[in-house]
Motif scaffolding. Structure first.
Motif, mmCIF file in Angstrom:
data_model
loop_
_atom_site.group_PDB
_atom_site.id
_atom_site.type_symbol
_atom_site.label_atom_id
_atom_site.label_comp_id
_atom_site.label_asym_id
_atom_site.label_seq_id
_atom_site.Cartn_x
_atom_site.Cartn_y
_atom_site.Cartn_z
ATOM 1 N N GLN A 85 -10.702 4.279 6.985
ATOM 2 C CA GLN A 85 -10.788 3.051 6.192
ATOM 3 C C GLN A 85 -9.479 2.807 5.452
ATOM 4 N N GLN A 86 -8.872 3.867 4.912
ATOM 5 C CA GLN A 86 -7.589 3.703 4.223
ATOM 6 C C GLN A 86 -6.509 3.234 5.186
ATOM 7 N N GLU A 89 -7.130 -0.460 5.840
ATOM 8 C CA GLU A 89 -6.708 -1.293 4.709
ATOM 9 C C GLU A 89 -5.195 -1.371 4.613
#
Length: 154
Positions: A85-86, A89
């Motif tokens: 997810q990081q 993003e």
């Protein structure tokens, strides 16, 4: 009354003689017409007499490839999801930064050519808001229509 013979009424020799006489008469295009007249039925018979046997396709062989280690714990899965997810993003932030720089470059080009880029931006924002409102109204309408169908189906 004497019985009639079948062969007396239908004599193939007379028919062949008539055909031969007809073919011997000098007519234009008689040989090409005869060739086509014979070729069409022969082609049809040839197409109808061919047999095709199709065997069913083989069942697909499925190989599962996993890049994950066997027996991962829930915590390891959660941590890998957080890392992914990081990364996602960070990629989205980079894309947004590139988009913003592109917009600024186009604005600079517009100003250099004498365009009113601020007015153009306001118009674009108004149009985007209008499209968003229309999409939201359609979404609500579909949701209400779906809810009405669910209620009426009970």
């Amino acid at each position: 009354m004497a019985p009639m013979r079948f062969t007396s009424r239908f004599d193939p020799r007379a028919g062949a003689a008539d055909l031969w006489e007809y073919l011997r008469e000098p007519r234009p295009y008689r040989w090409p017409i005869l060739a086509v007249s014979i070729a069409i039925p022969l082609a049809g018979v040839a197409m109808l007499t061919q047999e095709s046997h199709f065997r069913p396709p083989d069942a697909p062989k499925v190989n599962f490839i996993s890049t994950f280690a066997e027996g991962r714990s829930d915590e390891e899965i959660r941590q890998s999801n957080l890392v992914n997810q990081q990364r996602k993003e960070a990629r989205e932030a980079e894309r947004e930064e590139l988009r913003a720089r592109k917009v600024e470059a186009y604005k600079a080009l517009g100003r250099a050519t004498g365009l009113d880029v601020d007015e153009m931006e306001r118009q674009a924002q108004i149009e985007a808001a209008r499209e968003k409102a229309i999409a939201e109204a359609r979404r609500r309408e579909r949701y209400q229509a779906g809810s009405a169908l669910d209620l009426s189906g009970d």
